[in-house]
Scaffold this motif. Sequence first.
Motif, PDB file in Angstrom:
ATOM      1  N   GLU A  33      56.967  -5.414  43.432  1.00 45.05           N
ATOM      2  CA  GLU A  33      57.864  -5.275  44.580  1.00 45.05           C
ATOM      3  C   GLU A  33      58.016  -6.607  45.309  1.00 45.05           C
ATOM      4  O   GLU A  33      59.076  -6.904  45.853  1.00 45.05           O
ATOM      5  CB  GLU A  33      57.322  -4.208  45.535  1.00 45.05           C
ATOM      6  CG  GLU A  33      57.404  -2.792  44.990  1.00 45.05           C
ATOM      7  CD  GLU A  33      58.828  -2.419  44.562  1.00 45.05           C
ATOM      8  OE1 GLU A  33      59.774  -2.702  45.335  1.00 45.05           O
ATOM      9  OE2 GLU A  33      58.984  -1.866  43.469  1.00 45.05           O
ATOM     10  N   LYS A  34      56.953  -7.409  45.297  1.00 35.40           N
ATOM     11  CA  LYS A  34      56.999  -8.719  45.961  1.00 35.40           C
ATOM     12  C   LYS A  34      58.030  -9.629  45.293  1.00 35.40           C
ATOM     13  O   LYS A  34      58.840 -10.273  45.970  1.00 35.40           O
ATOM     14  CB  LYS A  34      55.622  -9.383  45.929  1.00 35.40           C
ATOM     15  CG  LYS A  34      55.564 -10.694  46.701  1.00 35.40           C
ATOM     16  CD  LYS A  34      54.137 -11.221  46.785  1.00 35.40           C
ATOM     17  CE  LYS A  34      54.066 -12.442  47.697  1.00 35.40           C
ATOM     18  NZ  LYS A  34      52.668 -12.954  47.817  1.00 35.40           N
ATOM     19  N   LEU A  35      58.020  -9.684  43.959  1.00 31.64           N
ATOM     20  CA  LEU A  35      58.969 -10.524  43.238  1.00 31.64           C
ATOM     21  C   LEU A  35      60.398 -10.006  43.371  1.00 31.64           C
ATOM     22  O   LEU A  35      61.338 -10.790  43.527  1.00 31.64           O
ATOM     23  CB  LEU A  35      58.585 -10.634  41.758  1.00 31.64           C
ATOM     24  CG  LEU A  35      57.282 -11.365  41.436  1.00 31.64           C
ATOM     25  CD1 LEU A  35      57.141 -11.560  39.931  1.00 31.64           C
ATOM     26  CD2 LEU A  35      57.189 -12.700  42.152  1.00 31.64           C
ATOM     27  N   LYS A  36      60.549  -8.685  43.329  1.00 29.58           N
ATOM     28  CA  LYS A  36      61.880  -8.096  43.507  1.00 29.58           C
ATOM     29  C   LYS A  36      62.437  -8.448  44.878  1.00 29.58           C
ATOM     30  O   LYS A  36      63.627  -8.772  45.019  1.00 29.58           O
ATOM     31  CB  LYS A  36      61.821  -6.578  43.328  1.00 29.58           C
ATOM     32  CG  LYS A  36      61.551  -6.127  41.892  1.00 29.58           C
ATOM     33  CD  LYS A  36      61.427  -4.607  41.806  1.00 29.58           C
ATOM     34  CE  LYS A  36      61.103  -4.169  40.384  1.00 29.58           C
ATOM     35  NZ  LYS A  36      60.911  -2.692  40.296  1.00 29.58           N
ATOM     36  N   SER A  37      61.580  -8.415  45.878  1.00 37.02           N
ATOM     37  CA  SER A  37      61.997  -8.759  47.231  1.00 37.02           C
ATOM     38  C   SER A  37      62.388 -10.230  47.326  1.00 37.02           C
ATOM     39  O   SER A  37      63.391 -10.579  47.962  1.00 37.02           O
ATOM     40  CB  SER A  37      60.870  -8.459  48.218  1.00 37.02           C
ATOM     41  OG  SER A  37      61.218  -8.884  49.526  1.00 37.02           O
ATOM     42  N   LEU A  38      61.614 -11.104  46.664  1.00 36.20           N
ATOM     43  CA  LEU A  38      61.923 -12.536  46.679  1.00 36.20           C
ATOM     44  C   LEU A  38      63.272 -12.814  46.026  1.00 36.20           C
ATOM     45  O   LEU A  38      64.064 -13.620  46.521  1.00 36.20           O
ATOM     46  CB  LEU A  38      60.815 -13.324  45.971  1.00 36.20           C
ATOM     47  CG  LEU A  38      59.537 -13.576  46.774  1.00 36.20           C
ATOM     48  CD1 LEU A  38      58.451 -14.150  45.875  1.00 36.20           C
ATOM     49  CD2 LEU A  38      59.806 -14.519  47.952  1.00 36.20           C
ATOM     50  N   VAL A  39      63.537 -12.145  44.912  1.00 35.13           N
ATOM     51  CA  VAL A  39      64.839 -12.321  44.234  1.00 35.13           C
ATOM     52  C   VAL A  39      65.979 -11.908  45.146  1.00 35.13           C
ATOM     53  O   VAL A  39      66.995 -12.610  45.266  1.00 35.13           O
ATOM     54  CB  VAL A  39      64.875 -11.531  42.904  1.00 35.13           C
ATOM     55  CG1 VAL A  39      66.294 -11.477  42.348  1.00 35.13           C
ATOM     56  CG2 VAL A  39      63.941 -12.167  41.879  1.00 35.13           C
ATOM     57  N   GLU A  40      65.814 -10.779  45.801  1.00 30.57           N
ATOM     58  CA  GLU A  40      66.858 -10.294  46.724  1.00 30.57           C
ATOM     59  C   GLU A  40      67.057 -11.256  47.880  1.00 30.57           C
ATOM     60  O   GLU A  40      68.203 -11.524  48.304  1.00 30.57           O
ATOM     61  CB  GLU A  40      66.463  -8.901  47.246  1.00 30.57           C
ATOM     62  CG  GLU A  40      66.539  -7.813  46.194  1.00 30.57           C
ATOM     63  CD  GLU A  40      66.045  -6.471  46.720  1.00 30.57           C
ATOM     64  OE1 GLU A  40      65.650  -6.411  47.909  1.00 30.57           O
ATOM     65  OE2 GLU A  40      66.056  -5.482  45.965  1.00 30.57           O
ATOM     66  N   GLN A  41      65.965 -11.781  48.397  1.00 29.22           N
ATOM     67  CA  GLN A  41      66.051 -12.750  49.508  1.00 29.22           C
ATOM     68  C   GLN A  41      66.776 -14.023  49.069  1.00 29.22           C
ATOM     69  O   GLN A  41      67.595 -14.560  49.817  1.00 29.22           O
ATOM     70  CB  GLN A  41      64.648 -13.091  50.006  1.00 29.22           C
ATOM     71  CG  GLN A  41      63.937 -11.969  50.735  1.00 29.22           C
ATOM     72  CD  GLN A  41      62.505 -12.348  51.061  1.00 29.22           C
ATOM     73  OE1 GLN A  41      62.265 -13.384  51.685  1.00 29.22           O
ATOM     74  NE2 GLN A  41      61.561 -11.528  50.660  1.00 29.22           N
ATOM     75  N   ILE A  42      66.460 -14.501  47.881  1.00 29.25           N
ATOM     76  CA  ILE A  42      67.113 -15.707  47.371  1.00 29.25           C
ATOM     77  C   ILE A  42      68.611 -15.486  47.187  1.00 29.25           C
ATOM     78  O   ILE A  42      69.441 -16.320  47.577  1.00 29.25           O
ATOM     79  CB  ILE A  42      66.479 -16.139  46.017  1.00 29.25           C
ATOM     80  CG1 ILE A  42      65.059 -16.645  46.254  1.00 29.25           C
ATOM     81  CG2 ILE A  42      67.317 -17.220  45.335  1.00 29.25           C
ATOM     82  CD1 ILE A  42      64.248 -16.831  44.981  1.00 29.25           C
TER      83      ILE A  42
END
Length: 326
Positions: free
Chosen positions: A313-322
Amino acid sequence: MTYYRSIGAALLASAAMVTAAAACETTFRSSDTHPEGYPTVTAVEYMGELLEERSDGRLCIEVFHSAQLGEEKDTIEQTQLGVIDMNRVSLGPFNNIIEETKVFSLPYIFRSTDHMHNVVDGEIGDAILAEFENHGLVGLAYYDGGSRSFYNSQKPITSKDDIEGLKFRVMQSDVFVDMVDALGGNATPMPYGEVYSSIQTGVIDGAENNWPSFESSGHYEVAGYYTLDQHLIVPEVLVMSKAAYDKLSAEDQALVRQAAKDSVPVMREQWEAREAASEEKVRAAGVEIVEDIDKTPFIEAMVPVYEKHVTSEKLKSLVEQIQAVD
């Protein structure tokens, strides 16, 4: 006579460097695989000038360029152990060490260089730099690594289908391996210093990199086809051994961090000039450049790469933020 003058000047310069280093209380050994004069090398040298000036000559940096201290994978381990004090490395080799760095190495995650700058200069970039401290390192700054594209010795790549079966060197990163495999090529992880001879002898067909690296390494001499698919815009990162960092006072730690930050605009300016000069040299050498290419099939082929590597979920969130950053 000119030759002896040159030798004399070199000896004087060398003696001056030794004297300056001897005058410093602490001299940080910094590694870089790129050659002397490369923007990442000169940026760290500039950082050293700032640090020496601001510390009244107490803190210095000695840059070991051209992989004098080893290739990136080895120097990362040495920096974690405190054998090397500072290290300029692409984020790619960190992908298998620090999970969060994977997001910056995802194909087509950045829409442009400006988009990348906006991300790494903000909260997302700071958050990922902070993750290095859990691995014996201190993240200091991001440098530019340009956009990476495929080059090879066999044929021009004008579409995704042309990659089928070609053997490409990639950095030692699972993301990079899976990217090439998803495009139908055969990924071969190997140290940067082995690429030239491996293309020359047919061990691999090509590699992928930016204009300055393609030119400064001489790879354009053995790989006459370069396709601007721009699949990656991966930042470089400047890190410091946490062991060396923790020995410093809070004031000196702040000096190091600020000097690193202040070297970034200089690096970017030099990088832009170097990209233009390298492109001009490569074109003049007669390398066939493929510029007009449909990137859509390349981007679509990356879906399984994202599915495999963006799992938490952390990586998915980072991708969305980027993706949400302008």
